[in-house]
Design a protein around this motif. Structure first.
Motif, PDB file in Angstrom:
ATOM      1  N   MET A   1     -32.073   7.715 -38.027  1.00 45.00           N
ATOM      2  CA  MET A   1     -32.998   8.282 -39.020  1.00 45.00           C
ATOM      3  C   MET A   1     -33.132   9.793 -38.799  1.00 45.00           C
ATOM      4  SD  MET A   1     -37.045   7.419 -39.565  1.00 45.00           S
ATOM      5  CE  MET A   1     -36.757   5.667 -39.561  1.00 45.00           C
ATOM      6  N   ASP A   2     -32.887  10.555 -39.846  1.00 47.95           N
ATOM      7  CA  ASP A   2     -32.995  12.005 -39.751  1.00 47.95           C
ATOM      8  C   ASP A   2     -34.431  12.419 -40.098  1.00 47.95           C
ATOM      9  OD1 ASP A   2     -31.104  14.687 -39.911  1.00 47.95           O
ATOM     10  OD2 ASP A   2     -32.889  14.819 -41.174  1.00 47.95           O
ATOM     11  N   ARG A   3     -35.119  13.021 -39.124  1.00 49.47           N
ATOM     12  CA  ARG A   3     -36.532  13.359 -39.295  1.00 49.47           C
ATOM     13  C   ARG A   3     -36.759  14.335 -40.441  1.00 49.47           C
ATOM     14  NH1 ARG A   3     -39.138  16.129 -36.149  1.00 49.47           N
ATOM     15  NH2 ARG A   3     -41.156  15.070 -35.945  1.00 49.47           N
ATOM     16  N   GLU A   4     -35.910  15.340 -40.534  1.00 45.61           N
ATOM     17  CA  GLU A   4     -36.116  16.378 -41.545  1.00 45.61           C
ATOM     18  C   GLU A   4     -35.930  15.814 -42.952  1.00 45.61           C
ATOM     19  OE1 GLU A   4     -34.063  20.022 -40.920  1.00 45.61           O
ATOM     20  OE2 GLU A   4     -34.830  20.276 -38.871  1.00 45.61           O
ATOM     21  N   ARG A   5     -34.898  15.018 -43.139  1.00 44.55           N
ATOM     22  CA  ARG A   5     -34.678  14.429 -44.466  1.00 44.55           C
ATOM     23  C   ARG A   5     -35.796  13.455 -44.816  1.00 44.55           C
ATOM     24  NH1 ARG A   5     -29.176  13.496 -42.516  1.00 44.55           N
ATOM     25  NH2 ARG A   5     -27.900  15.333 -43.015  1.00 44.55           N
ATOM     26  N   LEU A   6     -36.223  12.666 -43.829  1.00 47.71           N
ATOM     27  CA  LEU A   6     -37.325  11.727 -44.078  1.00 47.71           C
ATOM     28  C   LEU A   6     -38.592  12.477 -44.474  1.00 47.71           C
ATOM     29  CD1 LEU A   6     -38.492   8.860 -44.032  1.00 47.71           C
ATOM     30  CD2 LEU A   6     -38.936   9.164 -41.583  1.00 47.71           C
ATOM     31  N   PHE A   7     -38.860  13.573 -43.789  1.00 48.37           N
ATOM     32  CA  PHE A   7     -40.032  14.389 -44.077  1.00 48.37           C
ATOM     33  C   PHE A   7     -39.989  14.913 -45.512  1.00 48.37           C
ATOM     34  CE2 PHE A   7     -41.981  18.688 -44.033  1.00 48.37           C
ATOM     35  CZ  PHE A   7     -43.284  18.342 -43.721  1.00 48.37           C
ATOM     36  N   ILE A   8     -38.840  15.434 -45.925  1.00 45.96           N
ATOM     37  CA  ILE A   8     -38.695  15.959 -47.287  1.00 45.96           C
ATOM     38  C   ILE A   8     -38.858  14.838 -48.308  1.00 45.96           C
ATOM     39  CG2 ILE A   8     -37.051  16.970 -48.920  1.00 45.96           C
ATOM     40  CD1 ILE A   8     -35.924  18.588 -46.547  1.00 45.96           C
ATOM     41  N   LEU A   9     -38.200  13.713 -48.075  1.00 48.31           N
ATOM     42  CA  LEU A   9     -38.305  12.566 -48.991  1.00 48.31           C
ATOM     43  C   LEU A   9     -39.745  12.104 -49.121  1.00 48.31           C
ATOM     44  CD1 LEU A   9     -36.955  10.336 -50.695  1.00 48.31           C
ATOM     45  CD2 LEU A   9     -36.601   9.056 -48.558  1.00 48.31           C
ATOM     46  N   HIS A  10     -40.455  12.093 -48.017  1.00 43.18           N
ATOM     47  CA  HIS A  10     -41.831  11.606 -47.990  1.00 43.18           C
ATOM     48  C   HIS A  10     -42.778  12.487 -48.797  1.00 43.18           C
ATOM     49  CE1 HIS A  10     -45.637  10.206 -45.980  1.00 43.18           C
ATOM     50  NE2 HIS A  10     -45.004   9.064 -46.120  1.00 43.18           N
ATOM     51  N   GLN A  11     -42.386  13.719 -49.058  1.00 50.11           N
ATOM     52  CA  GLN A  11     -43.238  14.632 -49.829  1.00 50.11           C
ATOM     53  C   GLN A  11     -43.157  14.383 -51.334  1.00 50.11           C
ATOM     54  OE1 GLN A  11     -45.198  16.832 -47.881  1.00 50.11           O
ATOM     55  NE2 GLN A  11     -44.187  15.550 -46.365  1.00 50.11           N
ATOM     56  N   CYS A  12     -42.195  13.589 -51.770  1.00 49.45           N
ATOM     57  CA  CYS A  12     -41.991  13.376 -53.203  1.00 49.45           C
ATOM     58  C   CYS A  12     -42.983  12.348 -53.739  1.00 49.45           C
ATOM     59  CB  CYS A  12     -40.559  12.927 -53.485  1.00 49.45           C
ATOM     60  SG  CYS A  12     -40.193  12.810 -55.244  1.00 49.45           S
ATOM     61  N   GLU A  13     -43.866  12.778 -54.613  1.00 45.52           N
ATOM     62  CA  GLU A  13     -44.870  11.883 -55.175  1.00 45.52           C
ATOM     63  C   GLU A  13     -44.195  10.779 -55.987  1.00 45.52           C
ATOM     64  OE1 GLU A  13     -49.001  12.104 -57.809  1.00 45.52           O
ATOM     65  OE2 GLU A  13     -47.796  13.897 -57.461  1.00 45.52           O
ATOM     66  N   GLY A  14     -44.654   9.562 -55.780  1.00 42.58           N
ATOM     67  CA  GLY A  14     -44.106   8.424 -56.517  1.00 42.58           C
ATOM     68  C   GLY A  14     -43.066   7.637 -55.740  1.00 42.58           C
ATOM     69  N   ILE A  15     -42.640   8.154 -54.581  1.00 39.39           N
ATOM     70  CA  ILE A  15     -41.697   7.438 -53.727  1.00 39.39           C
ATOM     71  C   ILE A  15     -42.491   6.806 -52.591  1.00 39.39           C
ATOM     72  CG2 ILE A  15     -39.646   7.614 -52.273  1.00 39.39           C
ATOM     73  CD1 ILE A  15     -39.152   8.073 -55.254  1.00 39.39           C
ATOM     74  N   GLY A  16     -42.725   5.499 -52.704  1.00 38.23           N
ATOM     75  CA  GLY A  16     -43.592   4.816 -51.759  1.00 38.23           C
ATOM     76  C   GLY A  16     -42.855   4.135 -50.611  1.00 38.23           C
ATOM     77  N   TRP A  17     -43.598   3.335 -49.868  1.00 35.56           N
ATOM     78  CA  TRP A  17     -43.079   2.696 -48.646  1.00 35.56           C
ATOM     79  C   TRP A  17     -41.849   1.846 -48.941  1.00 35.56           C
ATOM     80  CZ3 TRP A  17     -41.766  -1.827 -46.336  1.00 35.56           C
ATOM     81  CH2 TRP A  17     -41.702  -1.836 -44.935  1.00 35.56           C
ATOM     82  N   LYS A  18     -41.937   0.983 -49.968  1.00 33.79           N
ATOM     83  CA  LYS A  18     -40.831   0.067 -50.260  1.00 33.79           C
ATOM     84  C   LYS A  18     -39.577   0.808 -50.697  1.00 33.79           C
ATOM     85  CE  LYS A  18     -43.651  -3.958 -51.447  1.00 33.79           C
ATOM     86  NZ  LYS A  18     -44.011  -4.936 -52.521  1.00 33.79           N
ATOM     87  N   ARG A  19     -39.765   1.877 -51.483  1.00 33.30           N
ATOM     88  CA  ARG A  19     -38.609   2.636 -51.943  1.00 33.30           C
ATOM     89  C   ARG A  19     -37.920   3.336 -50.780  1.00 33.30           C
ATOM     90  NH1 ARG A  19     -36.977   1.116 -56.555  1.00 33.30           N
ATOM     91  NH2 ARG A  19     -38.881   1.717 -57.670  1.00 33.30           N
ATOM     92  N   ILE A  20     -38.706   3.896 -49.865  1.00 32.69           N
ATOM     93  CA  ILE A  20     -38.116   4.541 -48.690  1.00 32.69           C
ATOM     94  C   ILE A  20     -37.391   3.504 -47.831  1.00 32.69           C
ATOM     95  CG2 ILE A  20     -38.629   5.777 -46.543  1.00 32.69           C
ATOM     96  CD1 ILE A  20     -40.847   7.234 -48.020  1.00 32.69           C
ATOM     97  N   TYR A  21     -37.968   2.312 -47.726  1.00 30.68           N
ATOM     98  CA  TYR A  21     -37.322   1.230 -46.981  1.00 30.68           C
ATOM     99  C   TYR A  21     -35.944   0.927 -47.576  1.00 30.68           C
ATOM    100  CZ  TYR A  21     -36.298  -3.488 -45.314  1.00 30.68           C
ATOM    101  OH  TYR A  21     -35.683  -4.579 -44.769  1.00 30.68           O
ATOM    102  N   GLN A  22     -35.889   0.824 -48.910  1.00 26.40           N
ATOM    103  CA  GLN A  22     -34.611   0.554 -49.576  1.00 26.40           C
ATOM    104  C   GLN A  22     -33.593   1.650 -49.283  1.00 26.40           C
ATOM    105  OE1 GLN A  22     -35.846   0.322 -53.667  1.00 26.40           O
ATOM    106  NE2 GLN A  22     -36.213  -1.890 -53.594  1.00 26.40           N
ATOM    107  N   MET A  23     -34.049   2.890 -49.308  1.00 23.45           N
ATOM    108  CA  MET A  23     -33.149   4.018 -49.089  1.00 23.45           C
ATOM    109  C   MET A  23     -32.646   4.076 -47.655  1.00 23.45           C
ATOM    110  SD  MET A  23     -34.974   6.959 -51.415  1.00 23.45           S
ATOM    111  CE  MET A  23     -35.015   6.801 -53.199  1.00 23.45           C
ATOM    112  N   LEU A  24     -33.529   3.828 -46.701  1.00 24.12           N
ATOM    113  CA  LEU A  24     -33.120   3.834 -45.298  1.00 24.12           C
ATOM    114  C   LEU A  24     -32.187   2.671 -44.989  1.00 24.12           C
ATOM    115  CD1 LEU A  24     -36.487   4.809 -43.576  1.00 24.12           C
ATOM    116  CD2 LEU A  24     -34.391   6.173 -43.608  1.00 24.12           C
ATOM    117  N   LYS A  25     -32.414   1.550 -45.640  1.00 26.37           N
ATOM    118  CA  LYS A  25     -31.542   0.397 -45.431  1.00 26.37           C
ATOM    119  C   LYS A  25     -30.139   0.691 -45.959  1.00 26.37           C
ATOM    120  CE  LYS A  25     -31.478  -4.640 -46.025  1.00 26.37           C
ATOM    121  NZ  LYS A  25     -32.170  -5.815 -46.644  1.00 26.37           N
TER     122      LYS A  25
END
Length: 295
Positions: A1-25
């Motif tokens: 898991m890349d911390r910087e990319r995760l941090f940037i992705l997490h700032q995007c409104e409307g992208i929630g826990w499940k969507r991030i899970y799908q992307m990381l998977k």
């Protein structure tokens, strides 16, 4: 898991826990996702065209340094899942936040914690019960965890601070503001001797649906959650449900059958929550609660 990319992705409104899970998977480093065009994002992750376009623009235009500086300038620590400072108890729940933001001393995560929630309109009995049950634990060095709401939450945080002991306030919005406004001074005091904590991006404003999400963090930080005065269908009972789902202990203070603010806690006791009349009732369950949390 890349911390910087995760941090940037997490700032995007409307992208929630499940969507991030799908992307990381699909892409554990998120490297390929950052290269995707909006149509690819839409097709791969079932996003609407508008949501995919918004995400694509965000990923292409966001600078880690610029975003990180916003938090750093506000003395906020960014902690990703997997980081050494990520709270051990929280990491063990089913859906731990991918990212948390902490303002204060993160060393307090490692102390014995007790989560406490209750009504926003407590009776004198509720306030006295809070002090009666928590003061002995606070004086033994326990850290309280609550949600900075009016009422019982506020009483819990103030009680810890009055004893010069740490308290953790979990917010249902970003750390760029404080809700309710009446607790701004209290929030400032908590930062000096405790932690303000959120899984929401800095500028995220309070939204009704975010508070139940916040509740799983309140319960997730501790082996046990204490409910002090709660009506039926209250946010406090949602926190109790979250604690049960996480395999944590649930404690409840009994109250008058004639008092609406006690109806929820009385129901919890009927359904198996441990009735608490003294702080020793909590202490007695904690070795078991710790072992079950990590089983």
């Amino acid at each position: 898991m890349d911390r910087e990319r995760l941090f940037i992705l997490h700032q995007c409104e409307g992208i929630g826990w499940k969507r991030i899970y799908q992307m990381l998977k699909a892409d554990p480093t998120l490297a390929q996702i950052f290269k995707m065009k909006s149509r690819e994002l839409s097709n791969f992750f079932q996003l609407s065209e508008a949501a995919a376009e918004k995400l694509s623009r965000h990923l292409a235009s966001s600078s880690f340094k610029k975003l990180f500086d916003t938090y750093n300038n506000a003395n906020i620590t960014f902690i990703a899942a997997g980081d050494p400072d990520y709270p051990v108890m929280l990491k063990s729940i089913f859906d731990p936040p991918w990212v948390i933001y902490a303002k204060g001393d993160v060393e307090y995560f490692s102390r014995t914690c007790i989560s406490v929630v209750g009504t926003r309109k407590p009776t004198p009995y509720g306030i006295k019960s809070t002090s009666h049950l928590l003061l002995p634990l606070i004086r033994q060095g326990w850290t309280t965890v609550s949600g900075l709401a009016s009422g019982i939450d506020t009483a819990v945080h103030r009680l810890s601070l009055s004893e010069k002991q740490p308290t953790i306030a979990v917010l249902g919005h970003g750390l760029g503001m404080v809700y309710p406004d009446s607790n701004k001074f209290l929030a400032d005091q908590i930062v000096k001797k405790g932690i303000l904590l959120s899984e929401f991006a800095y500028h995220n404003r309070p939204k009704k649906w975010q508070f139940p999400m916040r509740n799983r963090i309140i319960s997730g930080l501790s082996p046990g959650t204490l409910i002090i005065e709660a009506q039926q269908k209250s946010g406090s009972l949602i926190t109790a449900d979250q604690a049960l789902e996480q395999g944590r202990e649930v404690f409840a203070v009994p109250g008058s059958i004639l008092e609406p603010s006690c109806s929820g806690t009385n129901t919890l006791i009927q359904n198996g929550a441990k009735l608490v009349a003294d702080f020793t009732d909590i202490v007695a369950e904690y070795p078991k609660a710790f072992s079950e949390a990590f089983s």
